[in-house]
Every structure is written in structure tokens, then in C-alpha cells.
Design an enzyme around this catalytic site. Sequence first.
Site, PDB file in Angstrom:
ATOM      1  CB  SER A 146     -74.663 -44.445 -57.386  1.00  0.00           C
ATOM      2  OG  SER A 146     -75.264 -43.164 -57.738  1.00  0.00           O
ATOM      3  CB  SER A 147     -78.923 -43.024 -55.200  1.00  0.00           C
ATOM      4  OG  SER A 147     -80.200 -42.471 -55.237  1.00  0.00           O
ATOM      5  CE1 TYR A 160     -77.919 -39.713 -50.993  1.00  0.00           C
ATOM      6  CE2 TYR A 160     -79.756 -39.947 -52.867  1.00  0.00           C
ATOM      7  CZ  TYR A 160     -78.922 -40.295 -51.999  1.00  0.00           C
ATOM      8  OH  TYR A 160     -78.893 -41.757 -51.915  1.00  0.00           O
ATOM      9  CE  LYS A 164     -75.212 -41.850 -52.730  1.00  0.00           C
ATOM     10  NZ  LYS A 164     -74.341 -42.736 -51.957  1.00  0.00           N
TER      11      LYS A 164
HETATM   12  N1  NAP Z   1     -82.306 -46.205 -48.306  1.00  0.00           N
HETATM   13  C1  NAP Z   1     -82.215 -45.790 -49.518  1.00  0.00           C
HETATM   14  O1  NAP Z   1     -83.661 -45.477 -50.090  1.00  0.00           O
HETATM   15  C2  NAP Z   1     -81.519 -45.591 -50.417  1.00  0.00           C
HETATM   16  C3  NAP Z   1     -81.466 -45.439 -51.933  1.00  0.00           C
HETATM   17  C4  NAP Z   1     -80.519 -45.550 -52.934  1.00  0.00           C
HETATM   18  C5  NAP Z   1     -79.227 -45.214 -52.387  1.00  0.00           C
HETATM   19  N2  NAP Z   1     -79.084 -45.358 -51.239  1.00  0.00           N
HETATM   20  C6  NAP Z   1     -77.633 -45.260 -50.886  1.00  0.00           C
HETATM   21  O2  NAP Z   1     -77.351 -46.401 -49.973  1.00  0.00           O
HETATM   22  C7  NAP Z   1     -76.349 -46.219 -49.017  1.00  0.00           C
HETATM   23  C8  NAP Z   1     -76.738 -46.607 -47.590  1.00  0.00           C
HETATM   24  O3  NAP Z   1     -77.896 -45.793 -47.250  1.00  0.00           O
HETATM   25  P1  NAP Z   1     -78.859 -46.313 -45.942  1.00  0.00           P
HETATM   26  O4  NAP Z   1     -80.291 -45.994 -46.619  1.00  0.00           O
HETATM   27  O5  NAP Z   1     -78.278 -47.753 -45.444  1.00  0.00           O
HETATM   28  O6  NAP Z   1     -78.400 -45.154 -44.790  1.00  0.00           O
HETATM   29  P2  NAP Z   1     -78.553 -45.149 -43.555  1.00  0.00           P
HETATM   30  O7  NAP Z   1     -79.430 -46.090 -42.850  1.00  0.00           O
HETATM   31  O8  NAP Z   1     -78.662 -43.986 -43.093  1.00  0.00           O
HETATM   32  O9  NAP Z   1     -76.879 -45.579 -42.884  1.00  0.00           O
HETATM   33  C9  NAP Z   1     -75.882 -44.626 -43.191  1.00  0.00           C
HETATM   34  C10 NAP Z   1     -74.685 -45.201 -42.860  1.00  0.00           C
HETATM   35  O10 NAP Z   1     -73.617 -44.471 -43.095  1.00  0.00           O
HETATM   36  C11 NAP Z   1     -72.858 -44.035 -42.161  1.00  0.00           C
HETATM   37  N3  NAP Z   1     -72.570 -42.541 -42.071  1.00  0.00           N
HETATM   38  C12 NAP Z   1     -73.219 -41.650 -42.467  1.00  0.00           C
HETATM   39  N4  NAP Z   1     -72.199 -40.584 -42.485  1.00  0.00           N
HETATM   40  C13 NAP Z   1     -71.332 -40.759 -42.058  1.00  0.00           C
HETATM   41  C14 NAP Z   1     -70.278 -39.920 -41.824  1.00  0.00           C
HETATM   42  N5  NAP Z   1     -70.448 -38.703 -41.967  1.00  0.00           N
HETATM   43  N6  NAP Z   1     -68.923 -40.523 -41.348  1.00  0.00           N
HETATM   44  C15 NAP Z   1     -69.017 -41.948 -41.337  1.00  0.00           C
HETATM   45  N7  NAP Z   1     -70.330 -42.698 -41.413  1.00  0.00           N
HETATM   46  C16 NAP Z   1     -71.094 -42.131 -41.694  1.00  0.00           C
HETATM   47  C17 NAP Z   1     -73.702 -44.306 -40.946  1.00  0.00           C
HETATM   48  O11 NAP Z   1     -72.823 -44.428 -39.607  1.00  0.00           O
HETATM   49  P3  NAP Z   1     -73.510 -44.213 -38.205  1.00  0.00           P
HETATM   50  O12 NAP Z   1     -74.309 -45.356 -37.846  1.00  0.00           O
HETATM   51  O13 NAP Z   1     -72.217 -44.133 -37.387  1.00  0.00           O
HETATM   52  O14 NAP Z   1     -74.369 -42.755 -38.122  1.00  0.00           O
HETATM   53  C18 NAP Z   1     -74.478 -45.646 -41.336  1.00  0.00           C
HETATM   54  O15 NAP Z   1     -73.606 -46.578 -40.980  1.00  0.00           O
HETATM   55  C19 NAP Z   1     -75.924 -44.493 -48.994  1.00  0.00           C
HETATM   56  O16 NAP Z   1     -74.940 -44.352 -50.068  1.00  0.00           O
HETATM   57  C20 NAP Z   1     -77.178 -44.100 -49.608  1.00  0.00           C
HETATM   58  O17 NAP Z   1     -76.897 -42.730 -50.695  1.00  0.00           O
HETATM   59  C21 NAP Z   1     -79.945 -45.353 -50.116  1.00  0.00           C
END
Ligand code: NAP
Length: 254
Positions: A146-147, A160, A164
Site C-alpha cells: 500500500s502506501s 491513488y 490503496k
Molecule cells: N516509490 C514510492 O515512493 C512508493 C511509496 C509508497 C508505495 N509505493 C508502492 O510500491 C509499489 C511499487 O512501486 P514502485 O515505486 O516500485 O513502482 P515503479 O518503479 O513505477 O514500478 C512499477 C512496477 O509495476 C509494474 N506495473 C505498473 N503498471 C502495471 C500494469 N498495468 N500491468 C502490469 N504491471 C504493471 C511495472 O511493470 P513494467 O516495468 O513492465 O512497466 C513495474 O514493475 C506500488 O504498489 C506503489 O504504489 C511506492
Amino acid sequence: MGDLNGKTALVTGASRGIGRGIAQRLAQDGALVAVHYGSNDIAAKETVEHIREAGGQAFIIGAELGVPGDAEALFSAFDDGLAAHGARAGLDILVNNAAISLPGHIDEVTPEEFDRILAVNTKAPFFVTQHGLRRMRDGGRIINISSAVTTTAFPSTIAYGVSKGAVETLTLTLAKDLGERGITVNTIAPGFIETDMNAAMRATPEAHAALAAISVFNRLGRPADVADVAAFLASDDSRWITGQRIDVTGGSML
Ligand SMILES: NC(=O)c1ccc[n+]([C@@H]2O[C@H](COP(=O)([O-])OP(=O)(O)OC[C@H]3O[C@@H](n4cnc5c(N)ncnc54)[C@H](OP(=O)(O)O)[C@@H]3O)[C@@H](O)[C@H]2O)c1
């Protein structure tokens, strides 16, 4: 290799960012990891290469989430991948990590954008979990990412946050249902982690510093900061924890 020897894990969105970090850590602990991606097969292959170079086992599965038939397509690829790997059928650890972000206040989000983010961030984990449970062995683990936005208001990404919030309710409700099978269900709620998702938000040194200052440790989180918690929740050490939301924000907003 460690506690997860003989177990199979599926990490959605493991081609990049936090999902890649979790896939690498679960493989380091001994699991055979299905590295899921949506469109970036090159990045997914890199994740698998990193895992194999470190002595772990993994294979990639591609399936776009947020479209009709997504969960079926994902698990068809998962089943094929296991068979091709000569591994026994079944699943032990499911990490619902893949998600998208969407900037916009309440007056800016269109119905189409709302449908899309709910489809990817909420509906897909729901049905991936439904299909995953048909394969999950007793004693399994479900980890939903989640977040911090569910407990700290971020009006500029309201859709968003809504997407979540539902994931956390899924965790709570499912945990009660699955206790009799010894399956735990927990949420990890990260703060700002340095990934592609927020690259635009920290494009200048000043913006980067402002995001870092949200944590008491005065830095952005790293994928490994989340992956290490996921490894704990995937392990037997967390067997008495279920239905919980673990704050992994580096003490943000204290
Ligand atoms: N980064 C942050 O600050 C943060 C904070 C809180 C929570 N989160 C949560 O942590 C998780 C990972 O985030 P992240 O920052 O690592 O994201 P990211 O770097 O943008 O990577 C997103 C991943 O999800 C896949 N994805 C996105 N849309 C998709 C779709 N429609 N179908 C299939 N695959 C899809 C992407 O695949 P492709 O490579 O093929 O596009 C990639 O592997 C998410 O749930 C996000 O909400 C992140």
C-alpha cells in the site's frame, strides 16, 4: 540461501523499483521467484539476471494488469513458467506490488483515469489474489503493498490514495478468512522510496532534499528498505502476525 528454500513466490511488478528489490530478497532467501512485469520485459529480464548471478532461481511472467482477463493471463503464464522450470505446481508467497500513480486533485481526476487506477491498483490485486489462492498452499503468505497515503492526506494524488485504501481493507478482511489455512495477509505501507514512480517529484536537488526531509533519517527510502520487511513477512518468523499494516516510512510524519 535461507528460510524460503522449496517455496515459490510471485511478485507483481518485479521488473523495477520496490518489486525488483522484493524479488531479489525473496530469491536470496531461497524462494523460486516469478518476476512479473507489465510491458518492460527488458527490465524484468535484468531482475532475473541479477537473481541468477546471486545464485537464486527466478523466471519472468508478463501480463498487463488492469485489463479484462488480467489475472487469468498472469496465472496461465505463472503455471507455464513453473512447469518449464521443472518446479512443482503451487504458490507459497504472493506479493501484490504492481501499481501506478496518478497526480490530480478531486476536481482534476476524470472518470476514465479513476477507472484505470482502480483497475490496476485495486481490482487487479483482488482478482490476482482470488486466482492465487486456488494455488496457494496452507501456511502461505500474502503481502499487499500500500502506501503512506492511506494515513497521511495527500490531496494532490487523491485517486491513488483511494485505490490503496481498498487494498488495506482487502488485507484486513482476507486475513480473517484465511486464518484457518494458516495463511497470513499483511500490508506494507512505504513512504517515499527512490524509484521511477516518483522520479518527476524529485527532479531538482531542492525537491529531492524536501522529500528526504520527510523521514527522520533525512533520506529517501531504498527498495531494500521495503524488501527486508517483505522478507520477514514472507518468513516463518512472522507466523503470528496477520491482518496488519506495517509502516515502512523511515519515521515520516512523526
Ligand atoms: N516509490 C514510492 O515512493 C512508493 C511509496 C509508497 C508505495 N509505493 C508502492 O510500491 C509499489 C511499487 O512501486 P514502485 O515505486 O516500485 O513502482 P515503479 O518503479 O513505477 O514500478 C512499477 C512496477 O509495476 C509494474 N506495473 C505498473 N503498471 C502495471 C500494469 N498495468 N500491468 C502490469 N504491471 C504493471 C511495472 O511493470 P513494467 O516495468 O513492465 O512497466 C513495474 O514493475 C506500488 O504498489 C506503489 O504504489 C511506492
